[in-house]
Design a protein around this motif. Structure first.
Motif, mmCIF file in Angstrom:
data_model
loop_
_atom_site.group_PDB
_atom_site.id
_atom_site.type_symbol
_atom_site.label_atom_id
_atom_site.label_comp_id
_atom_site.label_asym_id
_atom_site.label_seq_id
_atom_site.Cartn_x
_atom_site.Cartn_y
_atom_site.Cartn_z
ATOM 1 N N PHE A 123 0.839 -1.207 0.000
ATOM 2 C CA PHE A 123 0.000 0.000 0.000
ATOM 3 C C PHE A 123 0.877 1.261 0.000
ATOM 4 O O PHE A 123 0.562 2.255 -0.657
ATOM 5 C CB PHE A 123 -0.914 0.040 1.237
ATOM 6 N N VAL A 124 1.972 1.207 0.749
ATOM 7 C CA VAL A 124 2.896 2.344 0.757
ATOM 8 C C VAL A 124 3.380 2.617 -0.671
ATOM 9 O O VAL A 124 3.397 3.756 -1.134
ATOM 10 C CB VAL A 124 4.102 2.085 1.693
ATOM 11 N N GLY A 125 3.721 1.540 -1.387
ATOM 12 C CA GLY A 125 4.199 1.683 -2.771
ATOM 13 C C GLY A 125 3.134 2.305 -3.669
ATOM 14 O O GLY A 125 3.435 3.172 -4.502
ATOM 15 N N VAL A 126 1.883 1.863 -3.488
ATOM 16 C CA VAL A 126 0.786 2.439 -4.280
ATOM 17 C C VAL A 126 0.708 3.945 -4.024
ATOM 18 O O VAL A 126 0.622 4.753 -4.950
ATOM 19 C CB VAL A 126 -0.559 1.755 -3.918
ATOM 20 N N ASN A 127 0.770 4.314 -2.736
ATOM 21 C CA ASN A 127 0.683 5.734 -2.396
ATOM 22 C C ASN A 127 1.896 6.521 -2.910
ATOM 23 O O ASN A 127 1.776 7.691 -3.270
ATOM 24 C CB ASN A 127 0.531 5.915 -0.884
ATOM 25 N N VAL A 128 3.060 5.863 -2.944
ATOM 26 C CA VAL A 128 4.253 6.539 -3.473
ATOM 27 C C VAL A 128 4.024 6.941 -4.938
ATOM 28 O O VAL A 128 4.398 8.036 -5.360
ATOM 29 C CB VAL A 128 5.510 5.638 -3.332
ATOM 30 N N ILE A 129 3.369 6.054 -5.688
ATOM 31 C CA ILE A 129 3.093 6.369 -7.103
ATOM 32 C C ILE A 129 2.200 7.620 -7.203
ATOM 33 O O ILE A 129 2.475 8.537 -7.977
ATOM 34 C CB ILE A 129 2.423 5.166 -7.812
ATOM 35 N N ILE A 130 1.140 7.657 -6.378
ATOM 36 C CA ILE A 130 0.237 8.825 -6.440
ATOM 37 C C ILE A 130 0.964 10.075 -5.961
ATOM 38 O O ILE A 130 0.870 11.140 -6.568
ATOM 39 C CB ILE A 130 -1.002 8.627 -5.543
ATOM 40 N N VAL A 131 1.689 9.948 -4.853
ATOM 41 C CA VAL A 131 2.297 11.130 -4.245
ATOM 42 C C VAL A 131 3.426 11.689 -5.124
ATOM 43 O O VAL A 131 3.687 12.895 -5.092
ATOM 44 C CB VAL A 131 2.778 10.814 -2.807
ATOM 45 N N THR A 132 4.050 10.853 -5.936
ATOM 46 C CA THR A 132 5.032 11.373 -6.890
ATOM 47 C C THR A 132 4.364 12.413 -7.790
ATOM 48 O O THR A 132 4.916 13.494 -8.046
ATOM 49 C CB THR A 132 5.627 10.234 -7.731
ATOM 50 N N GLY A 133 3.149 12.091 -8.248
ATOM 51 C CA GLY A 133 2.399 13.049 -9.055
ATOM 52 C C GLY A 133 2.020 14.277 -8.253
ATOM 53 O O GLY A 133 2.106 15.413 -8.740
#
Lengths: 257, 330
Positions: free
Chosen positions: B39-49
């Motif tokens: 889940f952290v990885g999923v959020n990292v993808i969004i937060v990069t944007g």
């Protein structure tokens, strides 16, 4: 050859006519100055020439194209660059990066090509950085490349803004009070920089209060007063012009003329 | 030129962090921990944007959970209901969120002021209702279940470790692209826009075009993350894509700080772990965890306020100050 033709440009803000039916030409390779008492409409004129403002009437022909109504980025691409009375630097970027940003309009790397770091974008970046370094040296800021804009002394900030404007590869450079707040030595350095820039084939239009600088560097002067043009000609004639002297009477600049 | 050269210590540090991140499934067989870190990885993808949008271009979106949801439901529907391949679902999710981002950004970014924040807030609420009411596609308030695992060709990624590697693999690629982007002409233009709009205009930067592009990229990354998420968990429901998730994403971007990717990534790790604190703190009591989960929204809200008041620049700013002291000490 006339590079810039300003014709009957008028700009009103409510009841105030900031620029009133002003017409003049800027010839290629010249240094031309716009002077006038505070509130004469000089900065408004600059804003119109660079699409930061739109005139209510009149036309601005640059290299035979009417640029009124063009967005600012198109005007930059066409070859008009500017600086600001209150410097508009990118404070949290280094001097070099500020100048590199000036090359935006003359470079191509887009989002996708940059994200993929395509080889040509890497070359373009290197070229931009080298050119930015050259421009910093041209204005005498060579040793300040890595300093943040926010950390530069006031006088150098104005020179940095000039270097950034030059990075757009302009044919016409508009300088809004570049000598404001500069001491004598800095003003002399600025004058040298202006000659070097002119010698690179860049035409210069300068708004300036420092009469010593204006009289020294300009080939021609336009005088505005309360929005209207009251005189135009070479420095020697402007200094003796009765209308100009009258306009400056009571102004602290009058004795400088 | 000095600061443009990439420091060797940075490279080694990044390589070590990457190696550690990718070694996690080998080092632990704790499925719960792996899931939380996924889940952290999923959020990292969004937060990069979000970092590009907020930290570099200075724009605020209060509706990114909606793009996250559009991506998740699109891929879930395309793969589960239509039976198309997983990769098609992910690609369509990205295409659709790009289009949605463009439609939202074009009108609101032409105007000066906080129109984008307002438009995204409204958009988020509209989509929340759509997720609940469009039962034929989304399954309504009961959610969409039975979403198959990711599979390419004959290979199905059905293990906790496999999904972890999938998500963090994509996150690493996204971060690498973003890191290239912020060091490029486009990244300079974004920072310029943040620094002085007049200065940026004088450099010939098309401000509206730039803002729209960054917004579309951030929307597409949220859509990508949503599509990946749907196939990792197998079940999605409207509550996963509500306003409080949008606020959480803003909290991550704000805590992370401006002009940085590392700061927001660190903030994402911290804030995502809060409701799953028991995964990393052994012996955390059930009641303590429940209390944390009940108060988590307040933690996000307080985080935003505290950062704005006391830590200007967020984690990234704090890191820069620390490394600045280090440099002066040398």
């Amino acid at each position: 050859m006339s590079l810039l033709q300003v014709r009957s440009v008028t700009k009103r803000f409510g009841g105030l006519t900031a620029v009133d039916d002003v017409s003049f030409d800027v010839f290629e390779g010249a240094i031309k100055a716009v002077i006038g008492p505070n509130g004469a409409g000089k900065t408004t004129l600059f804003n119109i020439l660079t699409a930061f403002d739109r005139p209510d009437e009149g036309s601005v022909m640059f290299d035979a194209a009417d640029i009124v109504g063009w967005p600012p980025q198109r005007i930059v691409r066409a070859g008009i660059a500017r600086t600001f009375q209150n410097t508009q630097l990118f404070e949290e970027m280094s001097a070099l990066e500020n100048v590199m940003t000036g090359a935006h309009a003359v470079t191509r790397a887009g989002f996708l090509s940059a994200a993929l770091r395509l080889p040509w974008t890497v070359r373009e970046e290197r070229d931009v950085a080298e050119e930015a370094g050259r421009l910093l040296r041209l204005v005498g800021l060579g040793q300040w490349a890595d300093a943040y804009a926010a950390d530069l002394p006031h006088g150098l900030r104005r020179l940095l803004e000039i270097a950034r404007a030059l990075a757009t590869k302009p044919r016409l450079l508009l300088l809004d009070e570049p000598a404001a707040g500069l001491n004598t030595a800095e003003t002399a350095a600025l004058a040298d920089a202006l000659y070097r820039i002119r010698d690179r084939g860049v035409t210069i239009l300068i708004v300036e209060h420092d009469m010593g600088l204006v009289m020294e560097v300009s080939d021609e002067i336009v005088v505005l007063d309360r929005g209207a043009k009251i005189a135009e000609g070479p420095p020697r004639l402007i200094q003796k012009d009765p209308a100009v002297i009258a306009a400056y009477l009571g102004e602290e600049d009058a004795d400088e003329l | 030129m000095r600061e443009r050269r990439i420091d060797i210590r940075t490279v080694v540090g990044l390589a070590l962090v990457a190696a550690l991140v990718f070694a996690v499934p080998v080092l632990t067989s704790d499925r719960y921990l792996l899931k939380v870190l996924t889940f952290v990885g999923v959020n990292v993808i969004i937060v990069t944007g979000m970092a590009l949008l907020f930290g570099y271009a200075g724009q605020v979106s209060l509706g990114h959970a909606a793009f996250y949801g559009i991506g998740a439901y699109t891929s879930a529907y395309v793969v589960s209901s239509l039976g198309w391949p997983w990769l098609t679902g992910v690609v369509l999710a990205v295409v659709l969120t790009c289009a949605g981002g463009l439609l939202l950004a074009l009108p609101s970014l032409r105007l000066k002021g906080h129109y984008l924040a307002m438009a995204t807030l409204g958009f988020g609420e509209i989509m929340r209702v759509v997720f609940v009411e469009a039962r034929g596609v989304t399954g309504g308030p009961d959610g969409f279940s039975g979403i198959p695992f990711a599979s390419v060709g004959g290979l199905t990624i059905d293990s906790a470790g496999g999904n972890y590697w999938l998500i963090w693999g994509v996150a690493a690629v996204v971060l690498a692209f973003a890191a290239n982007l912020v060091r490029s002409r486009a990244g300079r233009a974004m920072r310029a826009l943040h620094g002085s709009e007049s200065g940026a205009l004088a450099c010939g930067i098309d401000l509206t075009g730039l803002k729209v592009r960054v917004f579309v990229i951030s929307a597409a990354l949220a859509g990508l993350a949503g599509a990946l998420y749907a196939h990792v968990v197998g079940f999605i429901s409207p509550s996963t894509f509500s306003l409080h998730v949008s606020v959480l994403l803003v909290a991550m971007a704000v805590l992370g700080g401006t002009r940085s990717l590392a700061g927001p990534v660190l903030a994402t790790v911290l804030l995502t772990m809060i409701p799953f604190a028991d995964a990393v703190i052994p012996g955390l009591s059930r009641s303590a965890l429940e209390m944390i989960q009940e108060w988590q929204e307040d933690v996000y809200g307080l985080t935003i306020i505290a950062v704005l008041l006391f830590v200007p620049g967020g984690l990234a700013g704090a890191l820069r100050r620390v490394s600045g002291w280090g440099r002066r000490a040398e």
